[in-house]
Write an enzyme that holds these catalytic residues in place. Structure first.
Site, PDB file in Angstrom:
ATOM      1  N   ASN A   3       0.920  -1.046   0.130  1.00 49.91           N
ATOM      2  CA  ASN A   3      -0.210  -0.027  -0.245  1.00 49.91           C
ATOM      3  C   ASN A   3       0.950   1.141  -0.096  1.00 49.91           C
ATOM      4  O   ASN A   3       1.403   1.615   1.102  1.00 49.91           O
ATOM      5  CB  ASN A   3      -0.754  -0.064   1.314  1.00 49.91           C
TER       6      ASN A   3
ATOM      7  N   LYS B 134       0.191   4.265  -0.445  1.00 54.38           N
ATOM      8  CA  LYS B 134      -0.535   5.345   0.167  1.00 54.38           C
ATOM      9  C   LYS B 134      -0.297   6.594  -0.633  1.00 54.38           C
ATOM     10  O   LYS B 134      -0.039   6.577  -1.819  1.00 54.38           O
ATOM     11  CB  LYS B 134      -0.241   5.606   1.383  1.00 54.38           C
TER      12      LYS B 134
ATOM     13  N   HIS C  16      -9.782   1.005   4.779  1.00 54.02           N
ATOM     14  CA  HIS C  16      -8.381   1.331   5.443  1.00 54.02           C
ATOM     15  C   HIS C  16      -8.652   2.232   6.605  1.00 54.02           C
ATOM     16  O   HIS C  16      -9.375   3.241   6.441  1.00 54.02           O
ATOM     17  CB  HIS C  16      -7.185   1.912   4.423  1.00 54.02           C
TER      18      HIS C  16
ATOM     19  N   GLU D  82      -7.336   4.904   7.501  1.00 51.66           N
ATOM     20  CA  GLU D  82      -7.170   6.326   7.281  1.00 51.66           C
ATOM     21  C   GLU D  82      -8.208   6.806   6.632  1.00 51.66           C
ATOM     22  O   GLU D  82      -8.672   7.945   6.733  1.00 51.66           O
ATOM     23  CB  GLU D  82      -5.764   6.458   6.421  1.00 51.66           C
TER      24      GLU D  82
ATOM     25  N   GLU E 137      -5.642  -4.965  10.631  1.00 52.00           N
ATOM     26  CA  GLU E 137      -4.821  -3.867  10.751  1.00 52.00           C
ATOM     27  C   GLU E 137      -4.859  -2.837  11.957  1.00 52.00           C
ATOM     28  O   GLU E 137      -5.805  -1.933  12.109  1.00 52.00           O
ATOM     29  CB  GLU E 137      -4.626  -2.696   9.679  1.00 52.00           C
TER      30      GLU E 137
ATOM     31  N   GLY F 115       2.205   2.271  10.856  1.00 50.59           N
ATOM     32  CA  GLY F 115       3.223   3.663  10.779  1.00 50.59           C
ATOM     33  C   GLY F 115       3.936   3.908  11.852  1.00 50.59           C
ATOM     34  O   GLY F 115       4.616   4.901  11.827  1.00 50.59           O
TER      35      GLY F 115
ATOM     36  N   SER G  39       3.098  -2.019  10.238  1.00 54.48           N
ATOM     37  CA  SER G  39       4.385  -2.046  10.701  1.00 54.48           C
ATOM     38  C   SER G  39       5.092  -3.530  10.126  1.00 54.48           C
ATOM     39  O   SER G  39       5.993  -3.966  10.975  1.00 54.48           O
ATOM     40  CB  SER G  39       4.959  -1.581  12.026  1.00 54.48           C
TER      41      SER G  39
HETATM   42  P1  PGA Z   1       2.603   0.243   7.630  1.00 55.15           P
HETATM   43  O1  PGA Z   1       1.184   0.622   6.937  1.00 55.15           O
HETATM   44  O2  PGA Z   1       3.244  -0.916   7.182  1.00 55.15           O
HETATM   45  O3  PGA Z   1       3.387   1.503   7.236  1.00 55.15           O
HETATM   46  O4  PGA Z   1       2.438   0.315   8.898  1.00 55.15           O
HETATM   47  C1  PGA Z   1       0.195  -0.695   6.894  1.00 55.15           C
HETATM   48  C2  PGA Z   1      -0.883   0.096   6.211  1.00 55.15           C
HETATM   49  O5  PGA Z   1      -1.427   1.051   6.610  1.00 55.15           O
HETATM   50  O6  PGA Z   1      -1.537  -0.604   5.202  1.00 55.15           O
END
Ligand code: PGA
Length: 253
Positions: free
Chosen positions: A9, A11, A97, A99, A169, A175, A215
């Site tokens: 992803n 983003k 997601h 976000e 997640e 992140g 992460s």
């Molecule tokens: P990250 O993000 O691996 O940077 O923690 C995962 C995601 O949001 O899908």
């Protein structure tokens, strides 16, 4: 055997030149990816059209979107439809997601419509769920995650939900560099599979691909992917590095 899947992803990262460089690097090393694992990249939507051309002769790497709207066409300025994604050969689309739930107020109901719209056009939704830190600290995360799944997915028919990938997640791990332990991932993902099985039957539950995100890195993927109910990863930050994405993708025992 259940499908193993690792999705990157990207983003809202990388300008076009950088994105093309990363794609070129992934294409260069494509033969090193284990062919038994489905490899998906989800670049920003604005690059999907060009990427679908670049990937025409590289079916080893599948294309995914990060979001879509639930209508096929019409006066919805700024939105992208599943039909349009399909016309570019997009195979997957991340839905729900955290976000998007947080910054764009996507409700359980809207997510349910998006999932149905994607299924109608044979694009595989990667449906995300997961709890905030406060929810986990209050020890109600299991109920919270089950509700996310029940409210957005349980109106589907067994043959429809069979097409979906679920991504667990935990928001506190996204992140932050603070990944869930392998046991925490397994506990929740085992519960998700059990709930799907109870509702839709053993065949559907056993076959469902459930991946972990938050992460996920080259140095922790092996332990997480070794868990019985972890069938891969949704990788954010680490997917922006081709070598690390390769390492994560090849972390199945
Ligand atoms: P990250 O993000 O691996 O940077 O923690 C995962 C995601 O949001 O899908």
């Amino acid at each position: 055997m259940r499908k193993k899947l690792v999705a990157g992803n990207w983003k809202m990262n990388l300008n076009y030149g950088e994105a093309k460089q990363l794609l070129a690097k992934l294409i260069e090393i494509k033969s090193q990816f284990n062919p038994a694992t489905e490899i998906v990249i989800c670049p920003p939507a604005i690059y999907l059209s060009a990427f679908s051309e670049h990937l025409r002769n590289h079916p080893e790497i599948k294309l995914g979107a990060q979001n879509c709207y639930f209508q096929d066409t019409g006066a919805f300025t700024g939105e992208i439809s599943p039909l349009q994604l399909k016309s570019l050969g997009v195979k997957y689309c991340i839905i729900g997601h955290s976000e998007r739930r947080e910054h764009f107020n996507e409700s359980y109901e809207v997510l349910s419509k998006k999932v149905k719209a994607l299924l109608k056009h044979e694009i595989i939704p990667v449906f995300c769920c997961g709890e905030q830190l406060e929810v986990r600290n209050s020890n109600v995360h299991k109920e919270f995650i089950m509700k996310q799944i029940e409210d957005s997915l349980f109106q589907l028919k067994p043959n429809e939900i069979s097409e979906i990938v679920i991504a667990y997640e935990p928001i506190w791990a996204i992140g932050t560099g603070k990944t869930a332990t392998a046991e925490q991932a397994q506990e929740v993902q085992g519960l998700i599979r059990a709930r799907i099985t109870k509702q839709f039957g053993e065949q559907v539950g056993n076959a469902m691909t459930i991946i972990y995100g938050g992460s996920c890195k080259g140095d922790n993927a092996k332990e997480i992917f070794a868990q019985a109910d972890v069938d891969g990863g949704l990788v954010g930050g680490a997917s922006l590095n081709a070598e690390e994405f390769l390492q994560i993708s090849n972390s199945f025992q």
